[in-house]
Design a protein around this motif. Structure first.
Motif, mmCIF file in Angstrom:
data_model
loop_
_atom_site.group_PDB
_atom_site.id
_atom_site.type_symbol
_atom_site.label_atom_id
_atom_site.label_comp_id
_atom_site.label_asym_id
_atom_site.label_seq_id
_atom_site.Cartn_x
_atom_site.Cartn_y
_atom_site.Cartn_z
ATOM 1 N N THR A 254 -1.409 9.301 3.708
ATOM 2 C CA THR A 254 -0.059 9.651 5.339
ATOM 3 C C THR A 254 -0.247 10.838 5.651
ATOM 4 O OG1 THR A 254 2.262 9.806 5.553
ATOM 5 C CG2 THR A 254 1.811 10.501 3.183
ATOM 6 N N ASN B 30 -0.167 -6.261 9.430
ATOM 7 C CA ASN B 30 0.366 -4.955 8.522
ATOM 8 C C ASN B 30 1.852 -4.062 8.984
ATOM 9 O OD1 ASN B 30 -1.331 -1.450 7.503
ATOM 10 N ND2 ASN B 30 1.438 -2.592 6.665
ATOM 11 N N ASN C 10 0.976 4.837 0.514
ATOM 12 C CA ASN C 10 0.622 6.162 0.649
ATOM 13 C C ASN C 10 1.677 7.926 -0.140
ATOM 14 O OD1 ASN C 10 1.675 4.674 2.740
ATOM 15 N ND2 ASN C 10 -0.644 5.352 3.603
ATOM 16 N N LEU D 230 0.946 -1.340 -0.242
ATOM 17 C CA LEU D 230 0.271 0.370 0.202
ATOM 18 C C LEU D 230 0.847 1.326 -0.042
ATOM 19 C CD1 LEU D 230 -2.831 0.816 0.030
ATOM 20 C CD2 LEU D 230 -2.645 1.411 2.483
ATOM 21 N N SER E 55 2.720 -1.116 4.058
ATOM 22 C CA SER E 55 2.882 -0.158 4.091
ATOM 23 C C SER E 55 3.861 1.064 3.986
ATOM 24 C CB SER E 55 2.028 1.420 4.814
ATOM 25 O OG SER E 55 0.503 0.080 4.945
ATOM 26 N N ARG F 25 0.274 -6.813 4.910
ATOM 27 C CA ARG F 25 0.023 -5.744 4.196
ATOM 28 C C ARG F 25 1.516 -4.952 4.732
ATOM 29 N NH1 ARG F 25 -5.143 -1.855 5.502
ATOM 30 N NH2 ARG F 25 -4.078 0.220 5.218
#
Length: 262
Positions: free
Chosen positions: A45, A195, A24, A22, A216, A214
């Motif tokens: 973010t 995550n 941001n 993912l 990020s 996940r």
């Protein structure tokens, strides 16, 4: 990118063969660029959103800017997950009302306020209120033990995660956790997708092998963009040729296509 009717559900992206990466975004242009690069979902973010408005991260400073950005991203042909800090309120109903007004696929809600961990029961009340108000949204409950350096142990994280999952969290985010053994233990014990932030020296597939579902980028793209921008200017100042970049025409056309969807 598939159309809305054919696009995989945001929840399902956490259960693919590889972890969901993912990226941001901090503004519309960065989100558009990520989607054009093939990412099926983007997050916001809070650091980048706040910084773009001249505000330091935290302190609930990104509340209005985050809401404005998420609404502006509604035409994107991708899922959007909003980083809403701690929900911008101590009142669970106010947090739920704020999230309901975003109209996004997911939210990331942290259990730290003013740089300190909050009572997990209080955070669970926020999660439960969001779940009741927004039954379809993906709630990513952020556990900040490692990030804030408070009781940064696997058992402590698991105790908080258990409370948040029971309250309705769909995922658990543990920023700052990087040790492979600890990540494996966390992922094995938490019954929902785990995550983490991108871990230096660990590939996406390696993190997936540890059970992470996940990953990020957090504020890394925003901070890297600042470095790149300063690098362009300082290189020209030093007499070096300008670096190669996406052409003005291509960048403009990406925004034109986005504007046509609004």
């Amino acid at each position: 990118m598939p159309t809305e009717s054919r696009r995989p559900r945001f929840h399902d992206l956490h259960r693919g063969e590889r972890p969901l990466l993912l990226p941001n975004a901090w503004d519309v242009a960065s989100a558009v660029a990520f989607v054009d690069a093939g990412f099926p979902a983007v997050g916001t973010t809070s650091f980048g959103v706040g910084a773009a408005a001249g505000r330091p991260d935290g302190g609930r400073a990104s509340r209005d800017a985050t809401a404005a950005l998420v609404r502006a991203l509604a035409p994107l042909d991708a899922h959007v997950s909003a980083d809403v800090e701690d929900g911008y309120s101590d009142d669970p109903e106010e947090v739920a009302a704020y999230v309901a007004g975003l109209g996004c696929a997911g939210v990331n809600v942290e259990d730290g306020t003013d740089g300190r961990l909050v009572d997990p029961a209080a955070h669970a009340e926020k999660i439960a209120a969001i779940r009741e108000r927004c039954p379809e949204i993906f709630i990513n409950a952020r556990v900040d033990d490692y990030w804030l350096g408070e009781d940064a142990t696997v058992p402590a994280v698991l105790r908080r995660a258990e409370v948040y999952v029971a309250a309705g969290a769909d995922g658990v985010f543990v920023p700052g956790a990087t040790d492979p053994g600890e990540l494996r233990e966390l992922a094995a014990a938490i019954p929902v997708p785990v995550n983490v932030l991108a871990v230096p020296g660990r590939t996406l597939d390696e993190l997936g092998g540890l059970g992470v579902r996940r990953v990020s980028t957090g504020s890394l793209p925003y901070r890297a963009a600042l470095d790149a921008a300063v690098g362009v200017a300082t290189a020209i100042r030093a007499g070096e040729p300008p670096v190669a970049a996406t052409s003005y025409r291509d960048a403009q056309q990406a925004l034109v296509r986005f504007a046509e969807r609004t």
